[in-house]
Write a protein that holds these residues in place. Structure first.
Motif, short mmCIF file in Angstrom:
data_model
loop_
_atom_site.label_atom_id
_atom_site.label_comp_id
_atom_site.label_asym_id
_atom_site.label_seq_id
_atom_site.Cartn_x
_atom_site.Cartn_y
_atom_site.Cartn_z
N HIS A 97 0.84 -1.19 0.00
CA HIS A 97 0.00 0.00 0.00
C HIS A 97 0.88 1.24 0.00
CE1 HIS A 97 -2.66 3.10 1.72
NE2 HIS A 97 -3.65 2.38 1.20
N ARG A 98 0.38 2.32 -0.52
CA ARG A 98 1.16 3.55 -0.64
C ARG A 98 1.69 4.07 0.70
NH1 ARG A 98 -1.23 8.80 -0.77
NH2 ARG A 98 -3.01 8.87 0.60
N ARG A 99 1.03 3.77 1.79
CA ARG A 99 1.49 4.20 3.11
C ARG A 99 2.54 3.27 3.72
NH1 ARG A 99 -0.46 8.53 5.68
NH2 ARG A 99 -2.39 9.39 4.87
N GLU A 107 -5.74 6.53 6.51
CA GLU A 107 -6.32 7.02 5.26
C GLU A 107 -7.63 7.78 5.49
OE1 GLU A 107 -5.29 6.25 1.55
OE2 GLU A 107 -3.60 6.65 2.89
N GLU A 163 3.87 14.16 -2.21
CA GLU A 163 3.08 13.14 -2.89
C GLU A 163 3.06 13.43 -4.39
OE1 GLU A 163 -0.77 11.75 -1.25
OE2 GLU A 163 -0.41 13.26 0.29
N PHE A 170 1.03 11.62 -7.77
CA PHE A 170 0.10 10.60 -8.26
C PHE A 170 -0.33 9.66 -7.14
CE2 PHE A 170 2.87 11.54 -12.01
CZ PHE A 170 1.93 12.29 -12.71
N GLY A 171 -0.55 10.20 -5.94
CA GLY A 171 -1.03 9.42 -4.82
C GLY A 171 0.04 8.63 -4.08
N GLN A 172 1.29 8.73 -4.50
CA GLN A 172 2.38 8.00 -3.84
C GLN A 172 3.19 8.95 -2.96
OE1 GLN A 172 2.85 4.60 -4.04
NE2 GLN A 172 0.89 4.77 -5.08
N PHE A 173 3.57 8.48 -1.79
CA PHE A 173 4.43 9.26 -0.91
C PHE A 173 5.87 9.09 -1.37
CE2 PHE A 173 0.71 8.34 1.69
CZ PHE A 173 0.40 9.61 2.14
#
Length: 181
Positions: A60-62, A180, A108, A110-113
């Motif tokens: 997951h991105r987190r 989230e 961030e 495109f939604g990525q950290f």
């Protein structure tokens, strides 16, 4: 929180199986072991290796990282994960500490950290909060360790990664969901 991208793996010739077979020597200390911990840790490391970009296991991105470790105290299996988190309330709720310096958190795209670039770091300060999660994983559902390299090694590595992926999802899912929200 973690999932196996079997479709991408199949479409690209079974990269994970090839990687496991090519890396058989990394399992060298595990063959025939009564405990699956060493085997599972190697299988996981190979599933998340940079050589498989994107990885056989996706996070997951987190989730910045998730690794398997042998607990040195009793030999049990531990998952260590690092999660992107918002600033703690003590910092987020009070702007006095910022002293008008323009502090920023996680960039961030495109939604990525992302890690801030060197250019960004030369211009503005950053405070990036993370959570470190260390949690035991039950050994019961893990497959047995093979006696040596061979075709069974790939199947057992895939099963081990599947079990670990499910466990990581169960552990981190509620936390990531809350972060989230």
């Amino acid at each position: 929180m973690a999932w196996i991208d079997r479709q991408y793996d199949r479409e690209n010739g079974g990269r994970y199986a090839e990687h496991v077979l090519a890396s058989a020597k990394e399992f060298g200390d595990c063959w025939g072991d009564i405990s699956p911990v060493g085997f599972v840790c190697v299988a996981w490391r190979l599933a998340t290796a940079p050589q498989l970009d994107p990885g056989y296991v996706r996070l997951h991105r987190r989730v910045l990282s998730a690794e398997c470790l042998r607990n040195e105290w009793d030999g049990s299996l531990v998952v260590r994960a690092r999660l992107v988190a918002p600033w703690p309330e003590a910092l987020a709720g009070d702007q006095v500490w910022q002293q008008d310096r323009g502090w920023r958190g996680w960039p961030e795209m495109f939604g990525q950290f992302l890690q801030p670039s060197q250019r960004e770091l030369s211009r503005v300060p950053h405070v990036r909060s993370t959570l470190q999660v260390d949690a035991p994983v039950p050994l019961g559902p893990l497959p047995p360790v093979p006696d040596g390299p061979g075709p069974a090694m790939v199947e057992l590595a895939e099963r081990a990664v599947t079990v670990l992926t499910r466990e990581i999802g169960d552990l981190l899912g509620p936390m990531v969901g809350r972060l989230e929200a």
